[in-house]
Enzyme design. Structure first.
Site, PDB file in Angstrom:
ATOM      1  N   GLY A 163       0.858  -1.191   0.000  1.00  0.00           N
ATOM      2  CA  GLY A 163       0.000   0.000   0.000  1.00  0.00           C
ATOM      3  C   GLY A 163       0.886   1.230   0.000  1.00  0.00           C
ATOM      4  O   GLY A 163       1.604   1.480   0.964  1.00  0.00           O
ATOM      5  N   GLY A 199       1.504   4.322   3.799  1.00  0.00           N
ATOM      6  CA  GLY A 199       2.507   3.374   3.317  1.00  0.00           C
ATOM      7  C   GLY A 199       3.781   4.068   2.875  1.00  0.00           C
ATOM      8  O   GLY A 199       4.892   3.667   3.241  1.00  0.00           O
ATOM      9  N   ARG A 210     -12.675   4.712   4.885  1.00  0.00           N
ATOM     10  CA  ARG A 210     -14.133   4.818   4.956  1.00  0.00           C
ATOM     11  C   ARG A 210     -14.580   6.131   4.318  1.00  0.00           C
ATOM     12  O   ARG A 210     -14.112   7.202   4.680  1.00  0.00           O
ATOM     13  CB  ARG A 210     -14.565   4.768   6.418  1.00  0.00           C
ATOM     14  CG  ARG A 210     -16.054   4.598   6.601  1.00  0.00           C
ATOM     15  CD  ARG A 210     -16.309   4.246   8.049  1.00  0.00           C
ATOM     16  NE  ARG A 210     -17.695   4.396   8.410  1.00  0.00           N
ATOM     17  CZ  ARG A 210     -18.148   4.285   9.648  1.00  0.00           C
ATOM     18  NH1 ARG A 210     -17.309   4.030  10.617  1.00  0.00           N
ATOM     19  NH2 ARG A 210     -19.419   4.418   9.915  1.00  0.00           N
ATOM     20  N   ARG A 269     -19.747   0.945   8.243  1.00  0.00           N
ATOM     21  CA  ARG A 269     -18.544   0.269   8.742  1.00  0.00           C
ATOM     22  C   ARG A 269     -18.495  -1.162   8.211  1.00  0.00           C
ATOM     23  O   ARG A 269     -17.427  -1.691   7.921  1.00  0.00           O
ATOM     24  CB  ARG A 269     -18.572   0.288  10.275  1.00  0.00           C
ATOM     25  CG  ARG A 269     -17.220   0.039  10.905  1.00  0.00           C
ATOM     26  CD  ARG A 269     -17.291   0.234  12.407  1.00  0.00           C
ATOM     27  NE  ARG A 269     -16.116  -0.320  13.048  1.00  0.00           N
ATOM     28  CZ  ARG A 269     -14.957   0.314  13.154  1.00  0.00           C
ATOM     29  NH1 ARG A 269     -14.798   1.508  12.646  1.00  0.00           N
ATOM     30  NH2 ARG A 269     -13.936  -0.253  13.773  1.00  0.00           N
ATOM     31  N   ASN A 312      -7.526  -0.660   8.682  1.00  0.00           N
ATOM     32  CA  ASN A 312      -8.700  -0.642   9.569  1.00  0.00           C
ATOM     33  C   ASN A 312      -9.885  -1.415   8.993  1.00  0.00           C
ATOM     34  O   ASN A 312      -9.984  -1.570   7.795  1.00  0.00           O
ATOM     35  CB  ASN A 312      -9.120   0.811   9.836  1.00  0.00           C
ATOM     36  CG  ASN A 312      -8.337   1.408  11.003  1.00  0.00           C
ATOM     37  OD1 ASN A 312      -8.076   0.724  11.988  1.00  0.00           O
ATOM     38  ND2 ASN A 312      -7.955   2.655  10.887  1.00  0.00           N
ATOM     39  N   HIS A 363      -9.053  -0.693  18.694  1.00  0.00           N
ATOM     40  CA  HIS A 363      -8.701   0.625  18.163  1.00  0.00           C
ATOM     41  C   HIS A 363      -9.990   1.322  17.775  1.00  0.00           C
ATOM     42  O   HIS A 363     -10.541   1.101  16.722  1.00  0.00           O
ATOM     43  CB  HIS A 363      -7.800   0.442  16.937  1.00  0.00           C
ATOM     44  CG  HIS A 363      -7.297   1.723  16.364  1.00  0.00           C
ATOM     45  ND1 HIS A 363      -6.693   2.689  17.123  1.00  0.00           N
ATOM     46  CD2 HIS A 363      -7.298   2.188  15.090  1.00  0.00           C
ATOM     47  CE1 HIS A 363      -6.336   3.699  16.329  1.00  0.00           C
ATOM     48  NE2 HIS A 363      -6.702   3.420  15.104  1.00  0.00           N
TER      49      HIS A 363
END
EC number: 1.1.1.37
Length: 312
Positions: free
Chosen positions: A12, A17, A87, A93, A125, A180
């Site tokens: 990434g 990244g 997101r 989610r 995530n 998290h």
């Protein structure tokens, strides 16, 4: 036998990244391979070359290459996974979970194929669930698949404490447990400034406000940026973890790891204090928790489980 530099692949090449790759190279932790999808191969090569051309000025020796071919990552010692989508507004989610889970499975398959002995650190995530996905998909032992969130969450906590007391961040230690997210558990009782318990230095209402700001730390930055999410502090946190493994530092750091009975939980990835060294997660440190802290950790675990239910 010739001594060789370590090889670290970063999957990434977005903001996080690329920033991670740059920090790892600057710290001379090894040669860096920056990987992204074929459609982004040229920008990835461009970023890597740009970083490499900074090395004479900054004075570091590390080779940095950009690629979309996982064959270039062969025999990596450590693989850091930052790939995935962020997101977007209006996105649930659950949608985020299923999309990123597919990406994790694809990435893990390639990583295992080319670097069967590597250590993997996951940042994507929702990181607790994505770490679990990579663990299951890889078939690696639990010490070699690690999630990053606690170093970042603790860094945010330490920053806010240092600002509150107007002191050096170096003198502040802290610990954040759990998932998290908004239900993470900053352990104030185990947090100090210059060896003095924070509860002796900061009034309770201010300390509560710092805990709340830490929980919402990621969201605060998302709101300020308006587009995208944090990447400097997450990248710095990844670099600290990579360094602990490469140099076998045996650092006490919060990390997301697979629990097998610790803290009373089993079969789930959750953030806990660990010893991180040359063998990855060397040990989980079990702290004695108060009833309130146990309840907060249980709530955090429920949040992680709710995300896990979406996993396929």
């Amino acid at each position: 036998m010739a001594m060789k530099r370590k090889k670290i692949s970063v999957i990434g090449a977005g903001f996080t990244g690329a920033t991670t790759a740059f920090l790892l190279a600057q710290k001379e932790l090894g040669d860096i391979v920056l990987v992204d999808i074929p459609q982004l191969e040229n920008p990835t090569k461009g970023k890597a070359l740009d970083m490499l051309e900074s090395s004479p000025v900054l004075g570091f020796d590390a080779n940095i290459v950009g690629t979309s071919d996982y064959a270039d990552t062969a025999d990596s010692d450590i693989v850091v996974i930052t790939a995935g989508i962020a997101r977007k507004p209006g996105m649930s989610r659950d949608d985020l979970v299923t999309t990123n889970q597919k990406i994790m499975k694809q990435v893990t398959k390639e990583v295992v194929k080319y670097s069967p002995n590597c250590y993997i650190i996951v940042l994507t995530n929702p990181v607790d669930a994505m770490s679990y996905t990579v663990f299951k998909e890889s078939g690696f032992p639990k010490n070699r698949v690690i999630g990053q969130s606690g170093v970042l969450d603790t860094a945010r906590f330490r920053t806010f404490v240092a600002q509150e007391l107007n002191i050096s961040v170096k003198d502040v230690t802290g610990f954040v447990l759990g998932g998290h997210g908004d239900d993470m558990v900053p352990l104030v009782r185990y947090s100090y400034a210059g060896g003095i318990p924070l509860e002796k230095l900061i009034p309770k209402d201010r300390l509560d406000a710092i805990v709340e700001r830490t929980r919402k730390g990621g969201g605060e930055i998302v709101n300020l940026l308006g587009n995208g999410s944090a990447y400097y502090a997450p990248a710095a946190s990844l670099a600290e973890m990579v360094e602990a493994i490469v140099k076998d530092q045996r650092r006490i750091l919060p990390a997301i790891t697979y629990l097998e009975g610790e803290y009373g939980y089993e079969g789930i990835y959750l953030g806990v204090p660990t010893i991180l060294g040359g063998n990855g997660i060397e040990k989980v440190i079990e702290l004695e928790l108060t009833e309130d802290e146990k309840a907060a950790l249980a709530k955090s675990l429920e949040s992680v489980k709710n995300v896990m239910r979406v996993l396929e």
